[in-house]
Scaffold this motif. Structure first.
Motif, mmCIF file in Angstrom:
data_model
loop_
_atom_site.group_PDB
_atom_site.id
_atom_site.type_symbol
_atom_site.label_atom_id
_atom_site.label_comp_id
_atom_site.label_asym_id
_atom_site.label_seq_id
_atom_site.Cartn_x
_atom_site.Cartn_y
_atom_site.Cartn_z
ATOM 1 N N TRP A 4 0.817 -1.211 0.000
ATOM 2 C CA TRP A 4 0.000 0.000 0.000
ATOM 3 C C TRP A 4 0.857 1.270 0.000
ATOM 4 O O TRP A 4 0.624 2.206 -0.747
ATOM 5 C CB TRP A 4 -0.886 -0.029 1.248
ATOM 6 C CG TRP A 4 -1.865 1.084 1.350
ATOM 7 C CD1 TRP A 4 -1.634 2.342 1.809
ATOM 8 C CD2 TRP A 4 -3.252 1.045 0.998
ATOM 9 N NE1 TRP A 4 -2.784 3.079 1.775
ATOM 10 C CE2 TRP A 4 -3.794 2.309 1.279
ATOM 11 C CE3 TRP A 4 -4.077 0.052 0.485
ATOM 12 C CZ2 TRP A 4 -5.129 2.609 1.060
ATOM 13 C CZ3 TRP A 4 -5.401 0.365 0.265
ATOM 14 C CH2 TRP A 4 -5.913 1.624 0.548
ATOM 15 N N ARG A 135 5.144 11.513 5.850
ATOM 16 C CA ARG A 135 4.056 10.840 5.150
ATOM 17 C C ARG A 135 3.348 9.839 6.050
ATOM 18 O O ARG A 135 2.169 9.571 5.886
ATOM 19 C CB ARG A 135 4.608 10.093 3.924
ATOM 20 C CG ARG A 135 4.858 11.014 2.757
ATOM 21 C CD ARG A 135 5.441 10.231 1.590
ATOM 22 N NE ARG A 135 5.634 11.135 0.450
ATOM 23 C CZ ARG A 135 6.546 10.969 -0.496
ATOM 24 N NH1 ARG A 135 7.356 9.947 -0.452
ATOM 25 N NH2 ARG A 135 6.644 11.829 -1.478
ATOM 26 N N MET B 1 1.103 13.479 1.203
ATOM 27 C CA MET B 1 0.713 12.271 1.936
ATOM 28 C C MET B 1 -0.718 11.864 1.595
ATOM 29 O O MET B 1 -1.009 10.686 1.442
ATOM 30 C CB MET B 1 0.848 12.517 3.438
ATOM 31 C CG MET B 1 0.413 11.332 4.260
ATOM 32 S SD MET B 1 1.354 9.826 3.857
ATOM 33 C CE MET B 1 0.427 8.621 4.786
ATOM 34 N N ALA B 3 -2.172 12.285 -1.175
ATOM 35 C CA ALA B 3 -2.070 11.629 -2.478
ATOM 36 C C ALA B 3 -1.395 10.274 -2.341
ATOM 37 O O ALA B 3 -1.889 9.253 -2.816
ATOM 38 C CB ALA B 3 -1.285 12.515 -3.447
ATOM 39 N N TRP B 4 -0.260 10.268 -1.694
ATOM 40 C CA TRP B 4 0.582 9.073 -1.605
ATOM 41 C C TRP B 4 -0.144 7.926 -0.899
ATOM 42 O O TRP B 4 -0.146 6.788 -1.365
ATOM 43 C CB TRP B 4 1.853 9.443 -0.833
ATOM 44 C CG TRP B 4 2.869 8.370 -0.742
ATOM 45 C CD1 TRP B 4 2.902 7.340 0.148
ATOM 46 C CD2 TRP B 4 4.023 8.208 -1.570
ATOM 47 N NE1 TRP B 4 3.997 6.567 -0.072
ATOM 48 C CE2 TRP B 4 4.714 7.064 -1.113
ATOM 49 C CE3 TRP B 4 4.554 8.930 -2.649
ATOM 50 C CZ2 TRP B 4 5.899 6.638 -1.703
ATOM 51 C CZ3 TRP B 4 5.735 8.485 -3.229
ATOM 52 C CH2 TRP B 4 6.381 7.362 -2.760
ATOM 53 N N PHE B 5 -0.759 8.237 0.214
ATOM 54 C CA PHE B 5 -1.321 7.177 1.044
ATOM 55 C C PHE B 5 -2.768 6.863 0.675
ATOM 56 O O PHE B 5 -3.171 5.712 0.603
ATOM 57 C CB PHE B 5 -1.228 7.562 2.525
ATOM 58 C CG PHE B 5 -1.679 6.460 3.446
ATOM 59 C CD1 PHE B 5 -0.903 5.329 3.612
ATOM 60 C CD2 PHE B 5 -2.881 6.538 4.118
ATOM 61 C CE1 PHE B 5 -1.302 4.296 4.437
ATOM 62 C CE2 PHE B 5 -3.296 5.511 4.945
ATOM 63 C CZ PHE B 5 -2.512 4.389 5.111
ATOM 64 N N ALA C 3 -2.687 11.365 -8.092
ATOM 65 C CA ALA C 3 -2.513 11.039 -6.679
ATOM 66 C C ALA C 3 -2.389 9.539 -6.494
ATOM 67 O O ALA C 3 -1.458 9.045 -5.861
ATOM 68 C CB ALA C 3 -3.700 11.570 -5.869
ATOM 69 N N GLY C 7 1.325 9.311 -6.513
ATOM 70 C CA GLY C 7 1.500 9.843 -5.170
ATOM 71 C C GLY C 7 1.905 11.305 -5.174
ATOM 72 O O GLY C 7 2.494 11.805 -4.224
ATOM 73 N N CYS C 8 1.606 12.001 -6.262
ATOM 74 C CA CYS C 8 1.995 13.404 -6.399
ATOM 75 C C CYS C 8 0.775 14.311 -6.395
ATOM 76 O O CYS C 8 -0.328 13.886 -6.725
ATOM 77 C CB CYS C 8 2.690 13.628 -7.741
ATOM 78 S SG CYS C 8 4.302 12.887 -7.836
ATOM 79 N N LEU C 9 1.001 15.542 -6.042
ATOM 80 C CA LEU C 9 -0.006 16.581 -6.209
ATOM 81 C C LEU C 9 0.508 17.570 -7.249
ATOM 82 O O LEU C 9 1.702 17.852 -7.310
ATOM 83 C CB LEU C 9 -0.231 17.333 -4.889
ATOM 84 C CG LEU C 9 -0.849 16.524 -3.746
ATOM 85 C CD1 LEU C 9 -0.915 17.376 -2.495
ATOM 86 C CD2 LEU C 9 -2.251 16.056 -4.121
#
Lengths: 258, 258, 258, 258
Positions: A4, A135, B1, B3-5, C3, C7-9
């Motif tokens: 994840w 994060r 975070m 976005a990432w998580f 995202a 995992g980016c914005l």
């Protein structure tokens, strides 16, 4: 969580006796290619929890690091119990970790702090690590309260880990003499004692329950084994009491086995 | 975070005076469709940190929850300071959160614990939350040490939040009289005091440095504003001292402004 | 998806007239830090779809690349329509992209293939790109069938893009004379014509419907604008017919506006 | 990709002869808990590629679906070759998939389209699937060109899959008689023929190279096996030619084995 958060898959490798060796790692390395992600990192657990606190010999670590680095792979030490490994080897922690790229170790567990783990590595790794910490929700405010316990864990606790190891050996040797229990005490190197109770006919949850009635808390691992851990809140007397409790529990079911 | 998580994007909505209203949320809701992910949740910060601890009125929360729920959206309260909101409104926290689906609040910050936040919600939400907690590295071992501080935070600290609010108003009203400082004290409802120092010609870092020389720690927010927070470790005398320090720092640059 | 997958914005930056400039980018760059991920890449859309196919001047690209590279940032060109940009500038595509690190362009859209986009960049970027392609489900089996159309798109289609641009200008100039339609034909540089129909009192869906009755397919963008695109399957005669249809649709509602 | 995109881990289960059975799945199901994500879905490959196109019997599918559904698990059929399974079983595809929650099948492979796979399932699953398709870069523009080939694949190709299966059996039976080749022709149910060449002393790449010199393209799988696939572009004559080529290649090395 590995999938994840990190988008990675682990390729578990057999480590007989808890010692991961380069010969086994080598066959699991997968090159980067158009159809699959390549292997990026070797993770080495030391001491090895489920192998009963087994300590990886220094030359094994050296070989893994040398071979991995030659192939452009990083080596991470999952060193939750690395201070126990150093104690058992009679060396400084810095010698155990000198070749790895990163090491995580716990201030809790053997070192006795209520909470806290640390990551050590190159400046670049720590720079990246700080971002990942954020994060993961890190970035505490009044962290000093927790850090105070961590300082005690680092400064005062490593010197006393030998006591935990002696206590674990004491338990292990005593268990060898108890009918229904199976253990090879010579494999107990640090503060974890895993023993088989299939000879008692009891399941681990039942065994746990009976020990708890005698004031001893111990959980099972898997279908037939129990796991005891010695630490700074457990004295030699506690350990002797635990052995006695195990003896009683096993004796109570002895007729059933006869 | 985020976005990432979570793989989510936030759609920030303007909340004049720190009060998010349904009329503004409504225009930002995006339906689920083949080309974009739909809106799933409304997140409501209460009190509002960067709006100087502004408190959302109860009827505003009710309207947002009613309208959101009608459209199948969840409402989460980012309630790091929700105990301050309840204190300012003169109601129990349970009234503030009665319509939201989930609420997060901090045991640290106003409630004074060294660390800790809690998520409350339906049994289903907490079941999911426990899994996400594990993904984020939660699942502590000797958590009782930290939980003890959390119990004090919950049991003893809410009753005294009014003192922090009175102290914040004391600071705000005193600041209104200091040349070079701009603030509307009537907007200070809880324990955060944000004031503009552009009239002093100083940058926030310089202002911080000069306050620190006088024993007061305060950080800037943005290019021209300072942010002061009152809490259980700050007494009325500390606040009077802080005001005095601000007065001195502003006076020192007064000729430059003349 | 940005995202979820990366995992980016994105930090959107205003690009008046569709031209993104360094001065606007500069203010949006965020340094890497313990509390937030730093800016890693500047993405530059050329031509700019929603700004009516606007072409970024070569010196603007050069400045962005120079300044970004000095700060260690990569520059990606979102060049779905970069062949249209090159055609409008009267240069080879290689000149438009010479300073960027990576460029994506479409074999479909203006180049007429039924499907397909390509990523070009350094060997290292393409090595990484191949892995991400696989992650996104790429790695086709009988790709030659599709690649054949792509070769025609690359070899034969760029030379004829000027026709599409001339057709777009033809439409734009004709629309300037139609009551109820607002457009500045001088901004139409490539193959996209966006015009405002608020003067007609019709919504874009209604306008679309009426055009469709006359054999013209055109969608709206936003609340008051229509978007027409010229391409290899649309002849000059088709465009003249489209203009005529628009004229009829606008005339039909003229009394309503009077 | 499974980890990266879906945040999931697969728990591979042994499927002797390519037939996944409920008894093996049952032991691998992990309940949702505070320390680990629970099992959510069973994925069933039919026909099984690396088991030589093995067909899962209908009653095995029914048992898996019944037991999985009783435990709240979904069943997905990885049915890239499900039309081959239906053909081998002499039933309609709808019978093969009647109990599963979702099925993916390829328009390419046996059905002969140059590109394309489809997902079928409940309205809710497809609604979700459309969003994931977009996340993966789907949402094509001129998809009709590709869809045309897909229609032929669906309407005209299933009826002829029996020819491919007959051709595969022809190859398999012929291979049984070739010295150096090991295969049990009775296991070849559909269009895949996997055979062992360790008796030839050649590696798969070398075997491939020698076959290619004779106009036959065939890749290896693993260290000692070759994999042949029959399909609509391969006639009975082609297959006879392939067998002849294999016979020659094996004969050439026969003295080395003697």
């Amino acid at each position: 969580m590995m999938a994840w958060f990190a988008g990675c898959l682990a390729r578990p490798v057999r480590a007989p006796g808890g010692i991961l060796r380069w010969s086994a790692i080598r066959d699991a390395i997968r090159p980067d290619g158009p159809h699959c992600a390549g292997t990026g990192c070797v993770s080495l657990e030391n001491t090895h929890n489920m192998a009963g606190g087994a300590v990886t010999p220094l030359d094994v670590i050296e070989e893994i690091c040398r071979e991995a680095h030659q192939r452009g792979l990083r080596v991470h030490m999952d060193g939750a119990r690395v201070f126990n490994a150093a104690c058992a080897l009679g060396v400084e922690v810095r010698q155990v970790v000198k070749d790895v790229d990163t090491v995580m170790f716990c201030l809790s567990k053997g070192l006795g702090a209520p909470v806290g783990s640390m990551l050590a590595g190159t400046a670049e790794a720590i720079h990246q690590g700080r971002l990942y910490r954020k994060r993961l929700g890190g970035g505490m405010r009044q962290a000093g309260v927790l850090a105070a316990a961590g300082l005690i864990a680092l400064e005062q606790m490593p010197a006393r880990l030998g006591e935990d190891h002696a206590n674990a050996r004491l338990i292990a040797h005593a268990l060898e003499a108890i009918p229904g229990v199976a253990i090879d005490a010579s494999t107990v190197q640090t503060n974890i004692v895993i023993f088989d109770i299939s000879g008692t006919g009891m399941t681990p949850p039942e065994f746990s329950r009976r020990l708890k009635e005698r004031g001893v808390r111990m959980n099972g691992v898997g279908a037939t084994r129990m796991r005891a851990v010695t630490h700074c809140d457990v004295t030699r007397q506690h350990c002797e009491h635990a052995v006695e409790a195990i003896r009683e529990v096993c004796a109570a079911v002895a007729p059933a086995r006869a």
